[in-house]
Design an enzyme around this catalytic site. Structure first.
Site, PDB file in Angstrom:
ATOM      1  N   MET A  81      50.526  50.516  34.887  1.00 32.40           N
ATOM      2  CA  MET A  81      50.671  51.776  34.162  1.00 32.40           C
ATOM      3  C   MET A  81      52.019  52.447  34.437  1.00 32.40           C
ATOM      4  SD  MET A  81      46.775  53.090  34.853  1.00 32.40           S
ATOM      5  CE  MET A  81      46.982  54.678  34.059  1.00 32.40           C
ATOM      6  N   HIS A  82      52.330  53.447  33.630  1.00 31.35           N
ATOM      7  CA  HIS A  82      53.442  54.389  33.817  1.00 31.35           C
ATOM      8  C   HIS A  82      54.812  53.867  33.411  1.00 31.35           C
ATOM      9  CE1 HIS A  82      50.527  56.755  36.000  1.00 31.35           C
ATOM     10  NE2 HIS A  82      50.431  55.849  36.950  1.00 31.35           N
ATOM     11  N   ASP A 240      45.576  49.155  33.689  1.00 32.46           N
ATOM     12  CA  ASP A 240      44.817  48.272  34.579  1.00 32.46           C
ATOM     13  C   ASP A 240      43.700  48.988  35.319  1.00 32.46           C
ATOM     14  OD1 ASP A 240      46.495  49.711  36.273  1.00 32.46           O
ATOM     15  OD2 ASP A 240      47.539  47.947  37.051  1.00 32.46           O
TER      16      ASP A 240
END
Length: 495
Positions: A81-82, A240
């Site tokens: 992520m991110h 995830d």
């Protein structure tokens, strides 16, 4: 029989599985890659390397079990992520992706968080911004690489780039989009007001959908590269953390997920968009329109043990480390490890935080170092658990996943430090399985996510219960663990 494919684009590798509709995994493949560190505090990866690795694992899983591509009913994705992926008007990558563990955007984080406070939009944002989040990384690019910012036409999250290469469609979904912090989490849409006030081009942000919606189909080009059949539907999937939750059957409120991967997360599903008033945790959109994920993140969970293995002990594998740690009593005879090797997110939001071994004496050996790292990582996850419970969200059990679920010792350490029973599922590669299940729901193989998980996810009969004496020992050292950060916080900026 139809098959489903789940792809998980992780930080250290990409994994893929072929799963039948009864939940049996018939093929699995994995390919590793590294994090590039062009400067201290930077963390980048090439999206083209991700794609090359994905092509290789897809070809492997199809050839390994001689799976007929015509029998693949759907594909779902999970991913780290991110991270920020920038593509130009031709869909070409503008620069290497800035991933979640990157620390370069400290100045931009301060600017964004001040704006969130000034605009009084905390009730819609529900989060503060950290380094490594897409919005702070994007603002850094705008201010430091104007030529790359000018080339950019669309931003994507890491797994969304893989889906783009599979389908040719540029889009995102709500779980990952909410982790950019350019998102109105309460309303599940881009936070256009914040984006505009930051002076960022609004047209960089692509359409946003729900995780179980169909994103597109395998293109002719992708079919030629991967060995898949043209026209296979591809479902959006999710970050995830969310796909691991699905793979562990955590699609109902009130169950705590403890994931120890490269990073670590403590998370719980909630039916209301609640958030920590001090913004130490994150509240992201979950897999249904009326659900949210309350999450605390540690940047240095499995990463800490990997660092110890490779850079200090020069050990061959993690099993060796576990055997070493098993020889040491709970509490590591007073040795405490602060696992802040790349700064920390929850609860400190401190990119300057550093790692510490505290309490070293002549009696300590390599074995103590290993156990202290495992305990220190788990203390940092307890930080998140205590914040979540302070919001009135209580759970009487924990489901462990990731590398921390593969070690019996680490499961016991979690049970003792959390003082809760720890369960594990029979699922391997939870994020891949979650992505495959989401794909099955999206293409109509399963009537709902809840029904799919009830059917497909089962738990090991052994429940790891907390040991009372260990709980008392760890409660003592946990208080010292918290004090260590407080008393060293002002010194970290000078290191």
């Amino acid at each position: 029989m139809s098959y489903l494919i789940g792809i998980d684009l992780g930080t250290s590798s990409v994994k893929a599985i072929v799963m039948d509709v009864e939940g049996d995994v018939i093929a699995h493949a994995q390919e590793s890659y590294s994090i590039q560190v062009p400067e201290i505090g930077y963390a980048e990866q090439s999206p083209n390397v991700w794609w090359s690795a994905t092509v290789n694992v897809l070809r492997t899983i199809l050839e390994k079990e001689h799976v007929d591509p015509a029998l693949i009913g759907g594909i779902g994705l999970s991913g780290q992520m991110h991270g920020l992926v920038l593509v130009d008007h031709k869909g070409e990558v503008v620069r290497p992706a800035i991933i979640w563990s990157d620390q370069r955007s400290k100045t931009q984080v301060e600017k964004i968080n001040q704006l969130i406070q000034q605009e009084q939009v905390i009730d819609s944002m529900m989060n503060s911004v950290s380094t490594g989040f897409a919005i702070s990384s994007l603002l850094w690019v705008k201010e430091n690489e104007p030529e790359n910012y000018a080339k950019a036409a669309t931003i994507l999250l890491p797994k969304d780039y893989i889906r783009y290469r599979l389908t040719g469609e540029l889009a995102v979904e709500v779980t990952d989009a909410s982790s950019t912090l350019a998102f109105d989490v309460a309303k599940r849409k881009w936070a256009t007001s914040l984006i505009n006030k930051l002076g960022i081009k609004e047209n960089l942000f692509p359409p946003c959908y729900e995780p179980y919606e169909v994103a597109g189909e395998i293109t002719t080009c992708a079919a030629e590269e991967t060995g898949l059949q043209k026209g296979i539907p591809v479902v959006f999937g999710g970050g995830d953390q969310f796909m691991q939750a699905v793979g562990n059957g955590i699609v109902f409120p009130g169950i705590v997920s403890s994931n120890i991967g490269t990073g670590g997360q403590i998370a719980v599903m909630a039916e209301k968009p609640v958030y920590d008033p001090q913004l130490r945790t994150n509240t992201f959109c979950h897999i249904h329109p009326d659900t949210w994920n309350i999450q605390g993140s540690s940047l240095n969970s499995g990463l800490s043990l990997s660092w110890l293995k490779s850079n200090v002990l020069r050990a061959n594998d993690f099993q060796t480390l576990t055997k070493m740690a098993e020889t040491i009593a709970p509490g590591s005879e007073g040795l405490i490890f602060l696992p802040y090797l790349t700064g920390e997110r929850t609860p400190h939001l401190d990119p300057n935080a550093k790692g510490i071994f505290f309490g070293l004496t002549l009696k300590h050996r390599d074995d103590h170092l290993v156990r202290a790292v495992m305990e220190g990582v788990t203390y940092s996850l307890r930080d998140s658990l205590e914040i979540i419970e302070s919001l009135g969200i209580h759970a009487n059990r924990v489901i462990a996943s990731g590398g921390g679920a593969k070690s019996r010792l680490w499961l016991q350490i979690q049970a003792d430090i959390f003082n809760k029973p720890v369960y594990t599922t029979k699922t391997n590669e939870e994020a891949c399985v979650g992505a495959a299940i989401i794909a099955g729901v999206g293409v109509g193989i399963y009537p709902s996510l809840e029904e799919a998980c009830k059917k497909l996810i089962s738990f090991h009969s052994e429940i790891v219960e907390p040991i009372r004496e260990n709980v008392e020992i760890y409660s003592h050292y946990y208080e010292l663990f918290k004090e260590l950060y407080k008393r060293n916080r002002d010194l970290f900026v000078f290191v």
